[in-house]
Design an enzyme around this catalytic site. Structure first.
Site, short mmCIF file in Angstrom:
data_model
loop_
_atom_site.label_atom_id
_atom_site.label_comp_id
_atom_site.label_asym_id
_atom_site.label_seq_id
_atom_site.Cartn_x
_atom_site.Cartn_y
_atom_site.Cartn_z
N SER A 97 -20.67 10.77 -36.05
CA SER A 97 -21.04 10.29 -34.40
C SER A 97 -21.78 11.44 -33.92
O SER A 97 -21.37 12.01 -32.85
CB SER A 97 -19.98 9.78 -33.69
OG SER A 97 -19.08 10.93 -33.25
N ARG A 105 -13.89 12.57 -26.42
CA ARG A 105 -14.68 11.69 -25.74
C ARG A 105 -15.37 10.29 -26.36
O ARG A 105 -14.93 9.29 -26.09
CB ARG A 105 -15.93 12.40 -24.80
CG ARG A 105 -15.63 13.39 -23.93
CD ARG A 105 -14.83 12.98 -22.84
NE ARG A 105 -15.36 11.67 -22.03
CZ ARG A 105 -14.29 10.84 -21.24
NH1 ARG A 105 -13.23 11.14 -21.42
NH2 ARG A 105 -15.02 9.89 -20.56
N ARG A 138 -29.20 20.45 -18.63
CA ARG A 138 -27.87 20.10 -18.46
C ARG A 138 -27.68 20.39 -16.91
O ARG A 138 -27.86 21.59 -16.11
CB ARG A 138 -27.04 21.19 -19.14
CG ARG A 138 -27.07 20.94 -20.67
CD ARG A 138 -26.39 19.39 -20.99
NE ARG A 138 -26.41 19.23 -22.44
CZ ARG A 138 -25.44 19.07 -23.07
NH1 ARG A 138 -24.35 19.33 -22.76
NH2 ARG A 138 -25.66 18.90 -24.43
N SER A 168 -27.87 11.30 -32.28
CA SER A 168 -27.19 11.74 -30.92
C SER A 168 -27.68 10.54 -29.97
O SER A 168 -28.30 9.78 -30.11
CB SER A 168 -28.04 13.02 -30.35
OG SER A 168 -29.38 12.55 -30.02
N CYS A 169 -26.81 10.71 -28.60
CA CYS A 169 -26.99 9.83 -27.69
C CYS A 169 -28.14 9.84 -27.16
O CYS A 169 -28.69 8.58 -26.76
CB CYS A 169 -26.02 10.20 -26.62
SG CYS A 169 -25.94 11.89 -25.95
#
EC number: 1.2.1.12
Length: 333
Positions: free
Chosen positions: A120, A11, A232, A149-150
Site C-alpha cells: 500500500s 492509518r 505539506r 500512492s494516494c
C-alpha cells in the site's frame, strides 16, 4: 470472498480494515503489528480522530480481535517471514507498514503462506496498479504488486481522461497535501530531508513526491511528460492535486468539464468524482473516490494550457482502492 491479512495496523492498515467491512468481496482474517497489542488494537480501531468512531462493534475475545462479530487472528511479529499467514487462512496480504516496499522485502510474506502481497505504497520495483487506469493489465502470474500512492491514484485517472481526449504534451503537478505520520509535531531531526523535520502544524513545507512520475509507469504514453512536487500543509486529512498541462488538441474549459463528467458518471464511476459545488477540503473527509474533479476551481489560460484541480481523501479514498484492487485480483484467480 478473498481472505486477507493486514501487516501494519497504522492509518492505512486500519482504514483498509474499515473499508473491507463495508465490502462483500474481501474478508480480513488476520492482522500483524508488533507495536500494538490486542486491547490497544480494539481502541485504535474503534476511535478515529479523523473519520469518527467505527460504526459497528469491536472487542477482544479469546486472543482475537472481533469486529462485527467476526474473529480476526492477531500476530505480533517483527519479521514478515515469521508471520504464519497460512495458519490464519490469509491468501492475500496488505503490506501497510511503509517499510517492506520492495519485491524482496514484501516477498517475505510468501514464506508464511500468503499467495499474493499488495504493497500500500509506491514501490521501487513491484508493478504498480491504479484502479480505473491500468488495473486490467494485472495478470495472475504476479505475486507482488503495489497500489501506488494516494496522490498517483488521484492524478492518474484525471490525467488518463485528459490524455485520452485531448493529449497531454507535458505537465507539472503540485499536490497540496495533508499531514501524515512521517512528519514531526515540532521541529526535529529528519535525515537527509531537512525541511521534512520542521513542525507540521506550523508550516507549509515544500516536499518531493514521486506521484507524477509514477503516472508514467501506469500510463506509459505519459512517461517523461509529467513531474511534480508537494506542499505539506497543516490539515489532518484531505489533499488536492493541481495539474497544469499543455494540451495537444485545443479545448475549451467547458469541453474538459464535459469529458471529465462523462468519465465520472461512466467508466470511472466510484473512482473519479465530479463536482461543480463550492467545496473546500473538509467536504471530502471520508470520501471514497480516488479523485474528485473540482470544475469550478480550474482555469484555462488559453485553449492549450490549463490548470485542473482534483480533491482526494488521501487516507480513505486510497484505502478503498486497496480493497478494490484485491477484489479485482481475486476475480482473476
Amino acid at each position: 470472498m478473498v481472505k486477507v491479512g493486514v501487516n501494519g495496523f497504522g492509518r492505512i492498515g486500519r482504514l483498509v480494515t474499515r473499508a473491507a467491512f463495508s465490502c462483500d468481496k474481501v474478508d480480513i482474517v488476520a492482522i500483524n503489528d508488533p507495536f500494538i497489542d490486542l486491547n490497544y488494537m480494539v481502541y485504535m480501531f474503534q476511535y478515529d480522530s479523523t473519520h469518527g468512531k467505527f460504526n459497528g462493534t469491536v472487542k477482544a475475545e479469546n486472543g482475537k480481535l472481533v469486529i462485527n462479530g467476526k474473529p480476526i487472528t492477531i500476530f505480533q511479529e517483527r519479521d514478515p517471514a515469521n508471520i504464519k499467514w497460512g495458519d490464519a487462512g490469509a491468501e492475500y496480504v496488505v503490506e501497510s507498514t511503509g517499510v517492506f516496499t520492495t519485491m524482496e522485502k514484501a516477498g517475505a510474506h510468501l514464506k508464511g503462506g500468503a499467495k499474493r502481497v499488495i504493497i500500500s505504497a509506491p514501490s521501487a520495483d513491484a508493478p504498480m496498479f491504479v484502479m480505473g487506469v491500468n488495473h486490467e493489465k494485472y495478470d495472475n502470474s504476479l505475486k507482488i504488486v503495489s497500489n501506488a500512492s494516494c496522490t498517483t491514484n488521484c492524478l492518474a485517472p484525471l490525467a488518463k481522461v485528459i490524455h485520452d481526449n485531448f493529449g497531454i504534451v507535458e505537465g507539472l503537478m503540485t499536490t497540496v497535501h495533508a499531514i501524515t505520520a512521517t512528519q514531526k509535531t515540532v521541529d526535529g531531526p529528519s535525515g537527509k530531508l531537512w525541511r521534512d523535520g520542521r513542525g507540521a502544524a506550523q508550516n507549509i513545507i515544500p516536499a518531493s513526491t514521486g506521484a507524477a512520475k509514477a503516472v508514467g509507469k501506469v500510463i506509459p504514453e505519459l512517461n517523461g511528460k509529467l513531474t511534480g512536487m508537494a506542499f505539506r500543509v497543516p490539515t489532518p486529512n484531505v489533499s488536492v492535486v493541481d495539474l497544469t498541462c499543455r494540451l495537444e488538441k485545443p479545448a475549451k474549459y467547458d469541453d474538459i468539464k464535459k469529458v471529465v463528467k462523462q468519465a465520472a458518471e461512466g467508466p470511472l464511476k466510484g473512482i473519479l468524482g465530479y463536482t461543480e459545488d463550492q467545496v473546500v477540503s473538509c467536504d471530502f473527509n471520508s470520501n471514497s473516490h480516488s479523485s474528485t474533479f473540482d470544475a469550478g476551481a480550474g482555469i484555462a489560460l488559453n485553449d492549450n494550457f490549463v490548470k485542473l484541480i482534483s480533491w482526494y481523501d488521501n487516507e480513505y479514498g486510497y484505502s478503498n482502492r486497496v480493497v478494490d484492487l484485491m477484489a479485482y485480483m481475486a476475480s482473476k484467480e
